[in-house]
Design a protein around this motif. Sequence first.
Motif, mmCIF file in Angstrom:
data_model
loop_
_atom_site.group_PDB
_atom_site.id
_atom_site.type_symbol
_atom_site.label_atom_id
_atom_site.label_comp_id
_atom_site.label_asym_id
_atom_site.label_seq_id
_atom_site.Cartn_x
_atom_site.Cartn_y
_atom_site.Cartn_z
ATOM 1 N N TYR A 66 26.348 6.593 -8.663
ATOM 2 C CA TYR A 66 24.918 6.913 -9.097
ATOM 3 C C TYR A 66 24.687 7.953 -8.080
ATOM 4 N N ASN A 67 24.896 7.762 -6.517
ATOM 5 C CA ASN A 67 24.536 8.988 -5.728
ATOM 6 C C ASN A 67 25.401 8.650 -4.587
ATOM 7 N N ARG A 68 26.180 9.586 -4.387
ATOM 8 C CA ARG A 68 27.355 9.648 -3.386
ATOM 9 C C ARG A 68 26.658 9.586 -1.946
ATOM 10 N N SER A 69 25.659 8.753 -1.814
ATOM 11 C CA SER A 69 25.163 8.732 -0.415
ATOM 12 C C SER A 69 25.264 7.053 0.129
ATOM 13 N N SER A 70 25.583 6.992 1.415
ATOM 14 C CA SER A 70 25.560 5.904 1.904
ATOM 15 C C SER A 70 24.131 5.350 2.214
ATOM 16 N N TYR A 71 23.247 6.299 2.648
ATOM 17 C CA TYR A 71 21.839 5.921 2.883
ATOM 18 C C TYR A 71 21.374 5.429 1.551
ATOM 19 N N TYR A 72 21.726 6.139 0.239
ATOM 20 C CA TYR A 72 21.126 5.645 -0.913
ATOM 21 C C TYR A 72 21.667 4.273 -1.305
ATOM 22 N N ALA A 73 22.833 4.114 -1.295
ATOM 23 C CA ALA A 73 23.408 2.743 -1.506
ATOM 24 C C ALA A 73 23.030 1.521 -0.792
ATOM 25 N N ASN A 74 22.865 1.915 0.436
ATOM 26 C CA ASN A 74 22.417 0.983 1.384
ATOM 27 C C ASN A 74 20.939 0.555 1.072
ATOM 28 N N THR A 75 20.135 1.381 0.650
ATOM 29 C CA THR A 75 18.658 1.239 0.563
ATOM 30 C C THR A 75 18.518 0.376 -0.863
ATOM 31 N N ILE A 76 19.250 0.550 -1.805
ATOM 32 C CA ILE A 76 19.301 0.093 -3.107
ATOM 33 C C ILE A 76 19.691 -1.479 -2.914
ATOM 34 N N LEU A 77 20.760 -1.687 -2.154
ATOM 35 C CA LEU A 77 21.208 -2.963 -1.821
ATOM 36 C C LEU A 77 20.076 -3.780 -1.130
ATOM 37 N N GLU A 78 19.578 -3.095 -0.169
ATOM 38 C CA GLU A 78 18.427 -3.873 0.632
ATOM 39 C C GLU A 78 17.265 -4.294 -0.524
ATOM 40 N N ILE A 79 16.605 -3.497 -1.288
ATOM 41 C CA ILE A 79 15.658 -3.563 -2.386
ATOM 42 C C ILE A 79 16.014 -4.730 -3.201
ATOM 43 N N TYR A 80 17.289 -4.709 -3.562
ATOM 44 C CA TYR A 80 18.068 -5.729 -4.480
ATOM 45 C C TYR A 80 17.998 -7.152 -3.895
ATOM 46 N N GLU A 81 18.223 -7.117 -2.543
ATOM 47 C CA GLU A 81 18.161 -8.492 -1.905
ATOM 48 C C GLU A 81 16.923 -9.120 -1.509
#
Length: 333
Positions: free
Chosen positions: A288-303
């Motif tokens: 969706y977005n080639r950014s580690s910041y992005y993926a990390n944030t999505i996972l934290e919101i998900y949790e």
Amino acid sequence: MCVWHPFPTCLVMVCMKKNTCIALLAVLLFTACSCGVPKTRKPPTFEHEIFDKLCQKLEHDGFDAKKLNSYYKNPAVTFEQSGISLFFRHNESRLNYDQFLDEASIRKARHYMDTHRIWLIKAEQRFGVDREIITAVLLVETRLGTFLGGSKTFNILSSLAALSDPDNREMFWQYIQPLTDMTHGEYDRRARDKSQWAYSELKSLLAYMDREGLTDPAAITGSYAGASGIPQFMPSNIMKLAVDGDMDGRVDLYTHPDAIMSVASFLHFHGWKPGMDHKDAYNVLLNYNRSSYYANTILEIYEKLQKQNIVKRARGGKPWGRNRGNRPGPGIS
């Protein structure tokens, strides 16, 4: 190079002959006006003609000449020099993703899940993608549809695609040079790469407009990068993965049912599975977005949303989603 000098020599000369002085002044004024060099550099002026070669290329690739002509003669279609300059200045690491993790943002996400519960359930049932992850994506992409971006997608993609022309590329360099740390060579390589990418996306956008019967090229708005709608899809992903969620006969990513279902479709296509582990979930989100910041944030919101769901169910409330057990944890550094 001809440069206008504020104090031409003839102005301080003592003219013995009136006619001779007048003649010298006339020559100097003519020279200055014909060169037209300003005292300070200004951005180049871009006219619709900058898209002429692009139109020819699109027509060669099978797009209707009459439609192309109507699009590019539209007064709202312009070269977006300010917008595309961000491609040569933008730094993903400067984005403040922490803003999506505070309690106010999580509370809005929970409210969104309640409001759009029916569509989230349908998406989860059809694609096997957790409603919490769909909501997390929409929160970060457009604050759940409340911040869609004001850039004209057609203009952005057309402007970048037009940089395939060396003259256009050099003209834009005169504008971007003071704004970037890139060397001319670095700029030229990036501009050529981005123009190829934008041309492919522009063709998808035109195909989408044809399919949906859209005639106003300036009507589709979104981010400076060319993404549009609540889920911020690029045109190629709209054509391939966007879904008519509410079954009204058209794909409109500015509506929540279509946006929700399309995010689920995208994540499912890239491998999202119920109960997948942390690493695999992270890798799916990078599509969706080639950014580690992005993926990390999505996972934290998900949790956070999943934990809130467990608490709500424990208190006897109606859960937003099912407890998958093996949930991704906080982001990867």
